[in-house]
Design an enzyme around this catalytic site. Structure first.
Site, PDB file in Angstrom:
ATOM      1  CE  LYS A  16      -1.700   2.891   2.002  1.00 36.91           C
ATOM      2  NZ  LYS A  16      -1.590   4.472   1.540  1.00 36.91           N
ATOM      3  CD  GLU A  74      13.285   0.755  10.025  1.00 40.37           C
ATOM      4  OE1 GLU A  74      13.622   1.669  10.665  1.00 40.37           O
ATOM      5  OE2 GLU A  74      13.976  -0.549   9.852  1.00 40.37           O
ATOM      6  CB  CYS A  83      13.226   8.926   8.765  1.00 39.85           C
ATOM      7  SG  CYS A  83      14.251   7.787   7.931  1.00 39.85           S
ATOM      8  CD  GLU A 107      10.257  12.691  11.522  1.00 37.96           C
ATOM      9  OE1 GLU A 107       9.190  12.372  11.398  1.00 37.96           O
ATOM     10  OE2 GLU A 107      11.457  12.069  11.243  1.00 37.96           O
TER      11      GLU A 107
HETATM   12  P1  NAD Z   1       2.712   8.841   7.265  1.00 35.66           P
HETATM   13  O1  NAD Z   1       2.941   8.062   8.695  1.00 35.66           O
HETATM   14  O2  NAD Z   1       1.661   9.854   7.245  1.00 35.66           O
HETATM   15  O3  NAD Z   1       2.311   7.752   6.209  1.00 35.66           O
HETATM   16  C1  NAD Z   1       2.838   6.607   5.970  1.00 35.66           C
HETATM   17  C2  NAD Z   1       2.074   5.546   5.209  1.00 35.66           C
HETATM   18  O4  NAD Z   1       1.197   5.134   6.003  1.00 35.66           O
HETATM   19  C3  NAD Z   1       1.204   6.159   3.866  1.00 35.66           C
HETATM   20  O5  NAD Z   1       1.342   5.155   3.069  1.00 35.66           O
HETATM   21  C4  NAD Z   1      -0.127   6.289   4.341  1.00 35.66           C
HETATM   22  O6  NAD Z   1      -1.127   6.122   3.387  1.00 35.66           O
HETATM   23  C5  NAD Z   1      -0.273   5.276   5.678  1.00 35.66           C
HETATM   24  N1  NAD Z   1      -1.167   5.230   6.656  1.00 35.66           N
HETATM   25  C6  NAD Z   1      -1.554   6.657   7.101  1.00 35.66           C
HETATM   26  N2  NAD Z   1      -2.581   6.426   7.984  1.00 35.66           N
HETATM   27  C7  NAD Z   1      -2.460   5.243   8.035  1.00 35.66           C
HETATM   28  C8  NAD Z   1      -3.600   4.328   8.989  1.00 35.66           C
HETATM   29  N3  NAD Z   1      -4.542   4.839   9.988  1.00 35.66           N
HETATM   30  N4  NAD Z   1      -3.384   2.890   8.768  1.00 35.66           N
HETATM   31  C9  NAD Z   1      -2.518   2.321   7.837  1.00 35.66           C
HETATM   32  N5  NAD Z   1      -1.891   3.186   6.992  1.00 35.66           N
HETATM   33  C10 NAD Z   1      -1.751   4.356   7.317  1.00 35.66           C
HETATM   34  O7  NAD Z   1       4.176   9.335   6.963  1.00 35.66           O
HETATM   35  P2  NAD Z   1       4.666  10.102   5.828  1.00 35.66           P
HETATM   36  O8  NAD Z   1       4.282  11.455   6.024  1.00 35.66           O
HETATM   37  O9  NAD Z   1       4.273   9.636   4.638  1.00 35.66           O
HETATM   38  O10 NAD Z   1       6.120  10.131   5.700  1.00 35.66           O
HETATM   39  C11 NAD Z   1       6.950  10.883   6.740  1.00 35.66           C
HETATM   40  C12 NAD Z   1       7.081  10.082   7.913  1.00 35.66           C
HETATM   41  O11 NAD Z   1       7.880   8.914   7.726  1.00 35.66           O
HETATM   42  C13 NAD Z   1       8.221  10.841   8.794  1.00 35.66           C
HETATM   43  O12 NAD Z   1       7.848  10.969  10.179  1.00 35.66           O
HETATM   44  C14 NAD Z   1       9.644  10.195   8.578  1.00 35.66           C
HETATM   45  O13 NAD Z   1      10.306  10.343   9.847  1.00 35.66           O
HETATM   46  C15 NAD Z   1       8.977   8.640   8.584  1.00 35.66           C
HETATM   47  N6  NAD Z   1       9.953   8.114   7.796  1.00 35.66           N
HETATM   48  C16 NAD Z   1      10.769   7.094   8.512  1.00 35.66           C
HETATM   49  C17 NAD Z   1      11.837   6.371   7.793  1.00 35.66           C
HETATM   50  C18 NAD Z   1      12.566   5.350   8.537  1.00 35.66           C
HETATM   51  O14 NAD Z   1      13.172   4.576   7.885  1.00 35.66           O
HETATM   52  N7  NAD Z   1      12.551   5.154   9.982  1.00 35.66           N
HETATM   53  C19 NAD Z   1      12.140   6.492   6.584  1.00 35.66           C
HETATM   54  C20 NAD Z   1      11.237   7.515   5.741  1.00 35.66           C
HETATM   55  C21 NAD Z   1      10.440   8.179   6.434  1.00 35.66           C
END
Ligand code: NAD
Length: 512
Positions: free
Chosen positions: A182, A257, A291, A392
């Site tokens: 997804k 992650e 991240c 963040e």
């Molecule tokens: P997000 O958490 O908003 O979304 C990530 C994914 O989760 C998307 O596919 C989204 O559609 C899905 N999602 C959202 N709500 C959901 C729910 N209720 N149930 C299931 N899935 C759901 O994050 P973002 O804004 O896309 O990405 C940014 C964040 O990701 C930052 O906080 C960053 O630090 C983190 N990040 C972490 C890493 C790592 O390796 N640790 C890498 C990249 C990004």
């Protein structure tokens, strides 16, 4: 002149391209042009994809193929994807605003190299680990098997759409699982294209399914689906908590992650030219939307003013511009909401007493009136308890925090809910290593930043996540462990069955 039709992409379920009544519009963050429309999947599409994945798993064409055969198909996929890398680079840039340098090197360059690594790992991984012959409790020989889990769900973010998906589907496929991805709402195109390449290269239908859709709908269904055995997620800590909750209903395995608030610790013996460039690279690459970015620069009080001046002078040379121009250093942020959020953090920091010494606003005028641009921003006068130092921001915002002595630097670095990565800048390797051991983070880079090697584990302490991706043990998280015991003693008399079936005389239990 007629406008060119915007391409439309369908989801991939069980080897079929499936459309949907609802469509998502994909916008280029650098100029707000409409790049494509994509079929928007919902919970019912996720159900269909999981059923297709489960059926493919049970047919066994992939799950019971030999590791060597799986590796061969994965190598064919890697070669075909490499051939298509220009198209993949364009798809990533168009959806997430990465500059061409970044998209070429990191987004696609790393993604394909890491997929190849997982192809090799499929062969070298210890699928069967024979245990020694045991004499206690009985003469026996055992073997510990690693087997695929079944259906794996992957929920991925927009910042490195293909790379972070490959960190999940690479080990999942190497282990023989079927996968439902997804992708994030902004960035489904590169993984849809990669999945097409994978099937054209011999991956059986249904083994890799891609359902673009909303997190709260399609994502939540995937995270809670009873036929999904493992969920792998990269994204925000808030959504990570929700994924854990959803997965707990059927006690799925979970890898998370999540976010970070990385410290870049400049020691008093650092090479300041290197540290200046390294700290800026660590924070501002990809407009701070990584991240593991180093977003808190911890600087000795005695060097603070000089180092801030150096940072500002050097950061002024960072050039924002068209993402497809090789001369561009900095691209946009992902969308208007994120720009507003970033500017809100800067305003809040100002109100809390911080001073903006560079940037602090959106970039506007000319080409920048379209797209979502934020100037590289440096804040001084920040303390580690301010919101801008704790949360963040996920934008080009660097805070500089002075400290006195190494102990104070360690305390500030570790005073965070997060623990993903840190950097240490020093001319003394022994001192750097000693400090690194005391930092609560999954990765510590000494005199470097953003160093992620697919041969080494990556992941976070504390609220930065659970588990590790990459490295030789990455497949552990995508396999079940089975211990098979083979009796070598033979004969009824060696068995402890009399505990149940004998009388106590026979097994020497005293009668009362
Ligand atoms: P997000 O958490 O908003 O979304 C990530 C994914 O989760 C998307 O596919 C989204 O559609 C899905 N999602 C959202 N709500 C959901 C729910 N209720 N149930 C299931 N899935 C759901 O994050 P973002 O804004 O896309 O990405 C940014 C964040 O990701 C930052 O906080 C960053 O630090 C983190 N990040 C972490 C890493 C790592 O390796 N640790 C890498 C990249 C990004």
């Amino acid at each position: 002149m007629t406008a060119l039709a915007v391409p439309h992409h369908r989801m991939l379920i069980g080897g079929e391209r499936i459309d949907s009544k609802r469509r998502m519009t994909i916008i280029d963050p650098s100029d707000e042009t409409v790049v494509a429309t994509v079929a928007q999947g919902d919970a019912a599409h996720v159900d269909a994809a999981v059923a297709a994945a489960k059926a493919a798993f049970e047919r066994g064409g992939w799950s019971r193929a030999t590791p060597r055969d799986r590796a061969a198909v994965m190598r064919r996929i890697a070669a075909a994807a490499h051939h298509a890398s220009d198209a993949l680079i364009e798809l990533e840039m168009a959806c997430n605003g990465a500059t061409i340098r970044l998209a070429t090197g990191f987004h696609i360059g790393y993604a394909l190299a890491h997929f190849s690594y997982f192809a090799d790992l499929a062969e070298s991984y210890a699928w069967h680990r024979p245990a020694s012959v045991e004499t206690f409790p009985v003469l026996s020989q055992s073997v510990v098997h690693r087997e695929p889990i079944g259906v794996v769900g992957a929920i991925t973010p927009w910042n490195f759409p293909l790379l972070l998906t490959i960190w999940k589907i690479g080990p999942a496929l190497a282990a023989g699982n079927s996968v439902v991805v997804k992708p994030d709402e902004h960035t489904p195109l590169s993984i849809l294209e990669f999945a097409r390449i994978a099937e054209d290269s011999g991956l059986p239908p249904g083994v890799l399914n891609v359902v673009p859709g909303d997190g709260a709908d399609a994502g939540a269904r995937l995270a809670s689906h009873p036929d999904v055995g493992k969920i792998a997620f990269t994204g925000s800590t808030a959504v990570g908590r929700e994924i854990m909750r959803l997965a707990s209903g059927t006690v799925k395995q979970v890898t998370l992650e999540l976010g970070g608030k990385g410290p870049s610790i400049v020691l008093d013996d650092a090479d300041l030219d290197l540290a200046t460039d390294g700290v800026l690279y660590g924070c501002f690459a990809y407009s701070g939307q990584i991240c593991e970015s180093g977003t808190r620069a911890l600087v000795p009080a005695a060097l603070h003013d000089e180092f801030v001046d150096r940072l500002v002078e050097r950061a002024k040379t960072i050039v924002a511009g068209p993402t497809r121009d090789w001369d561009t250093d900095l691209g946009p942020v992902i969308d208007a909401a994120q720009r507003t959020r970033i500017l809100g953090y800067i305003e809040e920091a100002r109100n809390a007493g911080a001073t903006v010494v560079l940037g602090g606003q959106a970039i506007t005028g000319g080409m920048f009136d379209k797209g979502f641009w934020v100037a590289p921003t440096i804040l001084r006068g920040v303390t580690n308890d301010m919101t801008v130092a704790r949360e963040e921001v996920f934008g080009p915002v660097l805070v500089v925090i002075p400290y006195d002595g190494d102990e104070a630097a360690i305390a500030i670095a570790n005073d965070s809910d997060y623990g993903l990565a840190a950097s240490i800048w020093t001319s003394d390797n022994a001192r750097g290593l000693a400090l690194a051991e005391r930092i609560q983070a999954g990765s510590v880079w000494i005199n470097d930043a953003h160093q992620i090697n697919c041969r080494l584990p990556f992941g976070g302490y504390k609220q930065s996540g659970i588990g590790r991706e990459l490295g030789p043990d990455a497949l552990d998280a995508y396999t079940e462990v089975k211990t098979i015991h083979l009796d070598l003693a033979g004969g009824r008399e060696t068995k402890p069955y009399d505990v149940l079936l004998g009388n106590s005389d026979a097994i020497g239990i005293p009668r009362s």
